[in-house]
Design a protein around this motif. Structure first.
Motif, PDB file in Angstrom:
ATOM      1  N   HIS A  67       7.005   2.100   1.350  1.00 59.12           N
ATOM      2  CA  HIS A  67       5.504   1.160   1.520  1.00 59.12           C
ATOM      3  C   HIS A  67       4.807   1.879   1.268  1.00 59.12           C
ATOM      4  CE1 HIS A  67       7.123   0.253   6.475  1.00 59.12           C
ATOM      5  NE2 HIS A  67       8.611   0.442   5.550  1.00 59.12           N
ATOM      6  N   VAL A  68       5.017   2.656   0.275  1.00 55.39           N
ATOM      7  CA  VAL A  68       3.396   3.486  -0.063  1.00 55.39           C
ATOM      8  C   VAL A  68       3.830   2.508  -1.476  1.00 55.39           C
ATOM      9  CG1 VAL A  68       2.234   5.499  -1.345  1.00 55.39           C
ATOM     10  CG2 VAL A  68       2.833   4.898   1.125  1.00 55.39           C
ATOM     11  N   LEU A  69       5.497   3.434  -2.073  1.00 61.04           N
ATOM     12  CA  LEU A  69       5.568   2.792  -3.687  1.00 61.04           C
ATOM     13  C   LEU A  69       5.188   1.479  -3.748  1.00 61.04           C
ATOM     14  CD1 LEU A  69       9.104   4.890  -3.558  1.00 61.04           C
ATOM     15  CD2 LEU A  69       6.743   5.000  -4.279  1.00 61.04           C
ATOM     16  N   ILE A  70       5.799   0.398  -2.772  1.00 57.19           N
ATOM     17  CA  ILE A  70       5.872  -1.149  -2.949  1.00 57.19           C
ATOM     18  C   ILE A  70       4.101  -1.453  -2.555  1.00 57.19           C
ATOM     19  CG2 ILE A  70       6.922  -3.586  -1.839  1.00 57.19           C
ATOM     20  CD1 ILE A  70       7.901  -1.087  -3.428  1.00 57.19           C
ATOM     21  N   LEU A  71       3.178  -0.838  -2.186  1.00 51.34           N
ATOM     22  CA  LEU A  71       1.896  -1.076  -1.795  1.00 51.34           C
ATOM     23  C   LEU A  71       1.298  -1.348  -3.012  1.00 51.34           C
ATOM     24  CD1 LEU A  71      -0.643  -1.788  -0.080  1.00 51.34           C
ATOM     25  CD2 LEU A  71      -0.159   0.640   0.671  1.00 51.34           C
ATOM     26  N   THR A  72       1.702  -0.103  -3.687  1.00 52.00           N
ATOM     27  CA  THR A  72       0.124   0.392  -4.970  1.00 52.00           C
ATOM     28  C   THR A  72       1.517  -1.202  -6.585  1.00 52.00           C
ATOM     29  OG1 THR A  72       2.046   2.156  -5.508  1.00 52.00           O
ATOM     30  CG2 THR A  72      -0.082   2.552  -4.839  1.00 52.00           C
ATOM     31  N   ALA A  73       2.419  -0.874  -5.795  1.00 49.31           N
ATOM     32  CA  ALA A  73       3.078  -1.881  -7.477  1.00 49.31           C
ATOM     33  C   ALA A  73       2.926  -3.344  -7.235  1.00 49.31           C
ATOM     34  CB  ALA A  73       4.646  -1.645  -7.229  1.00 49.31           C
ATOM     35  N   ILE A  74       2.518  -4.099  -6.031  1.00 46.39           N
ATOM     36  CA  ILE A  74       2.514  -5.021  -6.318  1.00 46.39           C
ATOM     37  C   ILE A  74       0.535  -5.225  -6.321  1.00 46.39           C
ATOM     38  CG2 ILE A  74       0.941  -7.359  -4.145  1.00 46.39           C
ATOM     39  CD1 ILE A  74       3.074  -6.237  -2.203  1.00 46.39           C
ATOM     40  N   VAL A  75       0.559  -4.595  -6.226  1.00 40.03           N
ATOM     41  CA  VAL A  75      -1.425  -4.695  -7.061  1.00 40.03           C
ATOM     42  C   VAL A  75      -1.346  -4.137  -8.464  1.00 40.03           C
ATOM     43  CG1 VAL A  75      -3.504  -3.889  -6.811  1.00 40.03           C
ATOM     44  CG2 VAL A  75      -2.801  -4.071  -4.876  1.00 40.03           C
ATOM     45  N   VAL A  76      -0.208  -3.054  -8.758  1.00 34.57           N
ATOM     46  CA  VAL A  76      -0.097  -3.092 -10.372  1.00 34.57           C
ATOM     47  C   VAL A  76       0.490  -4.093 -10.907  1.00 34.57           C
ATOM     48  CG1 VAL A  76       1.210  -1.788 -12.018  1.00 34.57           C
ATOM     49  CG2 VAL A  76       0.184  -0.354 -10.088  1.00 34.57           C
ATOM     50  N   GLY A  77       1.877  -4.605  -9.992  1.00 32.49           N
ATOM     51  CA  GLY A  77       2.249  -6.430 -10.548  1.00 32.49           C
ATOM     52  C   GLY A  77       1.308  -7.282 -10.666  1.00 32.49           C
TER      53      GLY A  77
END
Lengths: 135, 195, 145
Positions: free
Chosen positions: A76-86
């Protein structure tokens, strides 16, 4: 067979969704459309990670004092940041597309390729941007 | 078991909606429709994240994917074109590539732990430590926040730096006005200054 | 979209609540879903909505573009500075235990400050990206669609 399906169906559907994104990226020549395809691909990868984190019978990873079985919070943590970086990188890609449109007056891949060939052959007059650069 | 079947049904129907939306994106030639469909895709996947117990992720996806990214797509579209130049047709080469990639990926899932299994390696390695630490040492109820900001602080610092860099990049690429516009302004200004 | 009365009135009513909700998400992230990333996006989205409805120039009166040059690096500096502060207080980089009297208190403080830094940078970047795109084109007219 049904058991195998129930075990893996989530991964399989997510893979199909990924392939839709991949297909758009490979097959479409329009650069904006390619970025949309990349977004579809990216969101599907997020779904895959979150599917891996799901715990049967668990709850969202917020401590309430009752349950002790949580979904895996690390993906969840990895994807949460990945969305905003995306979104930040998508914006950068779209900005590049806007600059390409302004300089070459096209965002179709094949037309850009034609322009590239024209540059190689030294046909300066065919390039819309060349006139402005020379000034 | 009853609720398990309901979960499967909800999962599969949401994923079917996702697939339909993706096909819509493939078939549409108008970039306006594409941008809207990609917003819908994000919103449905946010709903799916909720059913998969990832509330923080769902929250972010709903705000980012369905909100900001649609606005950005529309902004880029007004600056470029409204539709694709070439008609949509099926290309055999890309389909073959996709089928090959899909076959490899599905082969890879065979050895994976079943969906929803808590016996998976990801649950055993370091996560129990994080959950216990979040409860006893940090005492922050939202485990995602405690991992994000504390255990994985370096990761988050790096991600923030990436966002910062991307923002600066966009600003340098298109933040300032076009060169021709500025030149036009100079031309109109110069006679006025002389007078 | 200057003559869409309903959009103008509804957005004017909604924007303060969106901003307030963003602050709630920011500072309640320890207890419920939320945190700096989400709050930053929501806070930025409020300004994007304002700019869409009332025009970019009105939005830039409310939020001058020159602030962005401060806000965007500031958030990252708050994050990095927290790490430096914990170094100076005798811990390792980004080890919040030493920031307050008790390790738990230090962790709470560190998490709040760091999330605030993330929120500031994300807000700034979202608004900067939107201003960059919107500043290139004239206001979108209804017959453009």
């Amino acid at each position: 067979m049904l058991e195998l399906f129930l075990d893996k169906y989530n991964y399989w559907i997510v893979i199909v969704l990924m392939l839709f994104g991949l297909y758009i990226v490979i097959s479409r020549g329009n650069l904006v459309k390619k970025l949309v395809g990349l977004n579809v691909f990216q969101t599907s990868v997020f779904l895959f990670y979150i599917s891996l984190a799901k715990a049967e019978g668990g709850t969202a990873p917020i401590l309430t004092g009752k349950t002790e079985l949580f979904s895996n919070p690390l993906p969840h943590v990895l994807i949460l940041t990945a969305i905003v970086v995306g979104i930040a990188t998508t914006a950068l890609g779209l900005a590049l597309v806007v600059r390409i449109q302004e300089t070459y007056n096209t965002i179709e891949e094949d037309e850009l390729e034609d322009l590239n060939v024209a540059v190689m052959k030294g046909e300066q007059d065919r390039i819309p941007g060349a006139e402005g650069e020379a000034r | 078991m009853g609720s398990g079947l309901v979960n499967v049904a909800v999962d599969i129907s949401l994923m079917t909606l996702l697939a339909v939306t993706a096909i819509g994106i493939i078939r549409s030639r108008h970039l306006f429709a594409t941008a809207m469909l990609s917003g819908i895709y994000s919103l449905i996947s946010a709903a799916l994240f909720v059913t998969l117990d990832a509330v923080d992720v769902a929250f972010t996806e709903a705000a980012v994917g369905a909100g900001i990214s649609t606005v950005l797509m529309l902004g880029a579209m007004t600056l470029t074109r409204r539709s694709e130049k070439h008609a949509v047709k099926l290309h055999i080469g890309p389909i073959l590539v996709c089928l090959a990639v899909g076959a490899a990926l599905i082969y890879g899932t065979v050895e994976m732990p079943p969906f929803g299994s808590t016996e998976a390696a990801g649950f055993k390695h370091i996560v129990p430590e994080y959950i216990a630490g979040s409860r006893d040492d940090i005492q922050v109820p939202n485990i995602v926040t405690s991992i994000l900001a504390s255990y994985r602080g370096f990761d988050t610092l790096g991600e923030t730096a990436v966002i910062f860099t991307a923002g600066i990049g966009v600003w340098f690429l298109i933040g300032r006005r076009r060169r021709e516009d500025e030149e036009d302004e100079k031309k109109t200004e110069t006679p006025g200054d002389r007078a | 979209m200057r003559h869409h009365l309903i959009l103008r009135v509804v957005s004017k009513l909604l924007i303060p609540f969106i901003l307030l909700y963003a602050l709630y998400v920011q500072f309640h992230g320890d207890y419920g879903p939320g945190g700096g990333f989400q709050a930053g996006v929501i806070f930025g989205a409020a300004f994007v909505l304002y700019a869409l409805i009332y025009g970019v120039e009105t939005a830039q009166k409310a939020f001058p573009a020159s602030w962005l040059a401060i806000l965007v690096p500031l958030g990252l500096l708050i994050f990095g500075g927290t790490g430096v502060a914990s170094l100076l207080l005798g811990g390792t980089y980004l080890d919040y235990d030493v920031l307050a009297a008790t390790p738990t208190g230090g962790q709470h403080l560190g998490i709040i400050v760091v999330e605030f830094g993330v929120g500031v940078t994300v807000t700034g970047v979202i608004i900067a990206i939107f201003f960059a795109y919107a500043g290139r084109t004239d206001d979108i007219q209804d017959d453009d669609w």
